[in-house]
Write an enzyme that holds these catalytic residues in place. Structure first.
Site, PDB file in Angstrom:
ATOM      1  N   ASP A 109      30.496  24.881  43.819  1.00  0.00           N
ATOM      2  CA  ASP A 109      30.106  24.386  45.139  1.00  0.00           C
ATOM      3  C   ASP A 109      30.623  22.980  45.415  1.00  0.00           C
ATOM      4  O   ASP A 109      30.424  22.463  46.519  1.00  0.00           O
ATOM      5  CB  ASP A 109      28.580  24.435  45.305  1.00  0.00           C
ATOM      6  CG  ASP A 109      27.825  23.656  44.234  1.00  0.00           C
ATOM      7  OD1 ASP A 109      28.160  23.796  43.050  1.00  0.00           O
ATOM      8  OD2 ASP A 109      26.901  22.890  44.589  1.00  0.00           O
ATOM      9  N   HIS A 110      31.309  22.385  44.452  1.00  0.00           N
ATOM     10  CA  HIS A 110      31.861  21.047  44.643  1.00  0.00           C
ATOM     11  C   HIS A 110      33.391  21.029  44.680  1.00  0.00           C
ATOM     12  O   HIS A 110      33.977  19.980  44.965  1.00  0.00           O
ATOM     13  CB  HIS A 110      31.358  20.109  43.548  1.00  0.00           C
ATOM     14  CG  HIS A 110      29.894  19.829  43.631  1.00  0.00           C
ATOM     15  ND1 HIS A 110      29.378  18.630  44.080  1.00  0.00           N
ATOM     16  CD2 HIS A 110      28.822  20.607  43.357  1.00  0.00           C
ATOM     17  CE1 HIS A 110      28.052  18.679  44.055  1.00  0.00           C
ATOM     18  NE2 HIS A 110      27.696  19.878  43.627  1.00  0.00           N
ATOM     19  N   HIS A 119      24.252  15.659  34.217  1.00  0.00           N
ATOM     20  CA  HIS A 119      24.124  16.989  34.798  1.00  0.00           C
ATOM     21  C   HIS A 119      24.364  18.013  33.696  1.00  0.00           C
ATOM     22  O   HIS A 119      24.567  17.653  32.531  1.00  0.00           O
ATOM     23  CB  HIS A 119      25.106  17.144  35.961  1.00  0.00           C
ATOM     24  CG  HIS A 119      24.860  18.334  36.826  1.00  0.00           C
ATOM     25  ND1 HIS A 119      23.596  18.746  37.195  1.00  0.00           N
ATOM     26  CD2 HIS A 119      25.724  19.233  37.401  1.00  0.00           C
ATOM     27  CE1 HIS A 119      23.681  19.822  37.951  1.00  0.00           C
ATOM     28  NE2 HIS A 119      24.965  20.144  38.083  1.00  0.00           N
ATOM     29  N   ASP A 171      25.576  15.627  41.537  1.00  0.00           N
ATOM     30  CA  ASP A 171      24.389  16.262  40.953  1.00  0.00           C
ATOM     31  C   ASP A 171      24.012  15.525  39.671  1.00  0.00           C
ATOM     32  O   ASP A 171      24.842  15.412  38.757  1.00  0.00           O
ATOM     33  CB  ASP A 171      24.677  17.728  40.622  1.00  0.00           C
ATOM     34  CG  ASP A 171      25.035  18.547  41.844  1.00  0.00           C
ATOM     35  OD1 ASP A 171      25.108  17.972  42.947  1.00  0.00           O
ATOM     36  OD2 ASP A 171      25.238  19.763  41.687  1.00  0.00           O
TER      37      ASP A 171
END
Length: 309
Positions: free
Chosen positions: A69-70, A142, A212
């Site tokens: 998602d990044h 993370h 994150d």
């Protein structure tokens, strides 16, 4: 002199799952027309079009980590830039394995036009120097190798004390400019130094983006006095155990860090899909510790102002 522009556009504010109202992670900074992108979730190029930010002046994409998602917006963004005539290189910077990801994108995608792309792998403490500012990689915590980033402008010269210069015998004109540029000048047999006519140096602006992460001391230190802290606040405080397990932060944890760091502004992002339509629980948790905290929304823009001290 016109104030120097520094605008932050939140292109994607979702957590791991996008929603109808939130796209995957992407934050764009426009500094006097120069674009710097932090993370590039899928659809980032379309979000840039919707926000009317442009993309041709984008030279650097800083990736916090290699979760899908990044990063999945990178091939589409590069293709769009190439279609629009971009020929200058783009640098994709990030943690370990960034070069591998960039190389894999090149092998998997049939790009219709080749755009030079350079991969740059960073470690915490590494600095990428730009014209008038720098971007420093900051340690985060993370579930995979990750980095946050601190964009830090150079200090600005102090204000020119015109009356003091005249008192010292400096006539208005070119010598004023030389003193403001840091040159020593001679007037009537006397030496006048810049420090005699210039006020104290004024700070540049500082923006921290965490990606994150759990709240960690390195982010807190990097955020000390920051003009804007953009921090992971995926979950409400009632889900603190899940935040710990998934290596994210609650909104309250992000706010406590911002308060300790005396950051001037806090925006929490990477909003879990469970709050997509109603982020009130996150805002409430954050504002218990940091009353002016904001929850990011897609296409929200913030102009970061210069300050004198």
């Amino acid at each position: 002199m016109m104030p120097r522009m520094l605008t932050v556009t939140f292109l994607g504010t979702a957590g791991s799952l996008p929603t109808p109202n939130r796209s995957p992670s992407a934050v764009l900074i426009n500094r006097e027309g120069e674009l710097i992108l932090f993370d590039c979730g899928e659809g980032t190029q379309r979000q840039m079009m919707r926000a009317k930010t442009g993309m041709m002046n984008l030279d650097y994409i800083f990736i916090t980590h290699l979760h899908a998602d990044h990063i999945l917006g990178i091939p589409g963004l590069l293709e769009t830039m190439a279609f629009q005539g971009r020929r200058e290189p783009v640098t994709i910077a990030g943690p370990v394995r960034t070069a591998e990801a960039v190389e894999l994108f090149g092998r998997l995608c049939y790009y219709s036009r080749r755009l030079p792309v350079r991969a740059l792998e960073l470690e915490a403490g590494d600095i990428v120097r730009m014209d008038g500012y720098e971007v420093e990689a900051v340690r985060t915590a993370h579930s995979v190798p990750s980095l946050g980033y601190c964009l830090r402008e150079d200090a600005r010269p102090g204000r020119f004390r015109r009356d003091r210069a005249v008192d010292l015998g400096v006539p208005p004109g070119p010598l004023f400019g030389r003193l403001q540029r840091g040159d020593t000048v001679g007037v009537g047999g006397r030496i006048v130094r810049p420090e005699e006519v210039m006020g104290p140096a004024r700070p540049g602006r500082k923006i921290v983006y965490t990606g994150d992460t759990r709240p960690v001391p390195e982010i807190e230190e990097a955020s000390r006095g920051a003009d804007l802290l953009i921090h992971d606040g995926s979950l409400d405080d009632g889900m603190a155990d899940w935040a710990l397990e998934t290596m994210h932060s609650t909104a309250g944890e992000a706010a406590l860090l911002a308060k300790r760091a005396e950051a001037k502004m806090l925006v929490i992002t990477h909003i879990s899909s469970r709050y997509s339509d109603e982020p009130g629980p996150l805002l409430g948790d954050a504002r218990r510790h940091y009353p002016d905290a904001l929850v990011a929304e897609d296409l929200m823009k913030i102009d970061v102002k210069l300050r004198d001290r």
